[in-house]
Design a protein around this motif. Sequence first.
Motif, PDB file in Angstrom:
ATOM      1  N   THR A 139       1.006  -1.515  -0.179  1.00 42.30           N
ATOM      2  CA  THR A 139      -0.069   0.023   0.019  1.00 42.30           C
ATOM      3  C   THR A 139       0.505   0.914  -0.097  1.00 42.30           C
ATOM      4  O   THR A 139       1.647   1.275   0.633  1.00 42.30           O
ATOM      5  N   LEU A 140       0.277   1.991  -1.018  1.00 40.51           N
ATOM      6  CA  LEU A 140       1.979   3.149  -1.717  1.00 40.51           C
ATOM      7  C   LEU A 140       1.235   4.009  -0.171  1.00 40.51           C
ATOM      8  O   LEU A 140       0.110   4.764  -0.883  1.00 40.51           O
ATOM      9  N   THR A 141       1.506   5.092   0.821  1.00 42.31           N
ATOM     10  CA  THR A 141       0.807   5.830   1.718  1.00 42.31           C
ATOM     11  C   THR A 141       2.084   7.533   1.434  1.00 42.31           C
ATOM     12  O   THR A 141       3.426   7.249   2.033  1.00 42.31           O
ATOM     13  N   PHE A 142       1.484   8.604   0.714  1.00 39.98           N
ATOM     14  CA  PHE A 142       2.516   9.357   0.385  1.00 39.98           C
ATOM     15  C   PHE A 142       2.928  10.094   1.867  1.00 39.98           C
ATOM     16  O   PHE A 142       3.993  10.194   1.279  1.00 39.98           O
ATOM     17  N   THR A 158       4.166   8.410   4.292  1.00 38.00           N
ATOM     18  CA  THR A 158       5.447   7.763   4.869  1.00 38.00           C
ATOM     19  C   THR A 158       6.760   7.450   3.356  1.00 38.00           C
ATOM     20  O   THR A 158       7.774   7.209   3.146  1.00 38.00           O
ATOM     21  N   PHE A 159       5.817   7.365   2.267  1.00 40.52           N
ATOM     22  CA  PHE A 159       6.628   7.241   0.868  1.00 40.52           C
ATOM     23  C   PHE A 159       7.707   8.976   1.031  1.00 40.52           C
ATOM     24  O   PHE A 159       8.642   8.777   0.946  1.00 40.52           O
ATOM     25  N   SER A 160       6.942   9.617   1.343  1.00 43.00           N
ATOM     26  CA  SER A 160       7.961  10.888   1.201  1.00 43.00           C
ATOM     27  C   SER A 160       8.879  11.393   2.600  1.00 43.00           C
ATOM     28  O   SER A 160      10.034  11.518   2.346  1.00 43.00           O
ATOM     29  N   ALA A 161       8.488  10.851   3.414  1.00 42.35           N
ATOM     30  CA  ALA A 161       9.400  10.091   5.106  1.00 42.35           C
ATOM     31  C   ALA A 161      10.891   9.248   4.448  1.00 42.35           C
ATOM     32  O   ALA A 161      12.127   9.500   4.864  1.00 42.35           O
ATOM     33  N   GLY A 162      10.493   8.504   3.636  1.00 44.97           N
ATOM     34  CA  GLY A 162      11.486   7.004   2.652  1.00 44.97           C
ATOM     35  C   GLY A 162      12.497   8.469   2.099  1.00 44.97           C
ATOM     36  O   GLY A 162      14.361   7.966   2.404  1.00 44.97           O
ATOM     37  N   PRO A 184       3.818  -2.314   8.889  1.00 42.68           N
ATOM     38  CA  PRO A 184       3.377  -2.113   7.415  1.00 42.68           C
ATOM     39  C   PRO A 184       3.486  -1.704   6.378  1.00 42.68           C
ATOM     40  O   PRO A 184       3.521  -2.206   4.967  1.00 42.68           O
ATOM     41  N   ALA A 185       3.578  -0.487   6.048  1.00 42.74           N
ATOM     42  CA  ALA A 185       3.685   0.356   5.444  1.00 42.74           C
ATOM     43  C   ALA A 185       5.379   0.414   5.033  1.00 42.74           C
ATOM     44  O   ALA A 185       6.029   1.793   4.647  1.00 42.74           O
ATOM     45  N   ARG A 186       6.459   0.078   5.963  1.00 48.13           N
ATOM     46  CA  ARG A 186       7.572   0.022   5.572  1.00 48.13           C
ATOM     47  C   ARG A 186       8.040  -0.208   3.846  1.00 48.13           C
ATOM     48  O   ARG A 186       8.906   0.313   3.377  1.00 48.13           O
ATOM     49  N   GLU A 187       6.824  -1.384   3.300  1.00 42.73           N
ATOM     50  CA  GLU A 187       7.825  -1.300   1.770  1.00 42.73           C
ATOM     51  C   GLU A 187       7.529   0.544   1.183  1.00 42.73           C
ATOM     52  O   GLU A 187       8.436   0.687   0.004  1.00 42.73           O
ATOM     53  N   SER A 188       6.640   1.123   1.506  1.00 43.12           N
ATOM     54  CA  SER A 188       6.667   2.237   0.392  1.00 43.12           C
ATOM     55  C   SER A 188       7.383   3.620   1.441  1.00 43.12           C
ATOM     56  O   SER A 188       7.591   4.018   0.220  1.00 43.12           O
TER      57      SER A 188
END
Length: 208
Positions: free
Chosen positions: A2-5, A7-11, A148-152
């Motif tokens: 699940t792609l969450t903006f 979390t994606f931005s944090a990475g 669970p959002a670690r992949e994002s």
Amino acid sequence: MTLTFPTFSAGLVLSLSLIMAIGPQNAHVLRMGLQRQHLWLTVATCALADIVLISLGVLGLAQLGGLSDKLHGALVGAGVLFLSVYGWQAFRRFLNPTTPVVPSREAGAAPMSRRQAVLSALAFSWLNPHAWLDTAVLIGSASLAYGPARESFGLGAATGSVVWFLVLGVAAFWLGRRLNSLRLWRALDGAVALMMWGTAAGLVASLF
């Protein structure tokens, strides 16, 4: 996944904050750009090498996150410590700036083959302990804070690496020796310090 903006931005921000500081890998890309030798092949190799390390960290260390809350907190805490130290180092460079010296191509120097260019880029990426620390260890441990959002988070980190090397390659090609500007590197170090400390604060907040 699940792609969450957020979390994606944090990475993305963490990856950029770690990779922006001048080091052997970035200096090698700059050198290849100034020498006009296999620049884009070098950029692609460095980006792919970082993606491999980030994947190892996020997918591998993520398995450790379920062992115990103490281990989870310890790994995230280690990430905060490293970010704080690296941020302080960047801030010191901001206060006392020095211009990085990037060697130019010597007259009569033998051109590098594509194979040599790839092997050189992999050596700067995978034989550098700091590259493993920044990607596989630090980004991997930071991803634990997102469950669970670690992949994002990992996808954002990998995107940050790709974006940085593309920007660095373009800058090396078009700006040339203008990259050897004291003002430019001072601004860069200031931005790195702020991003590292901001990310460290976010990781601390995630523990509560």
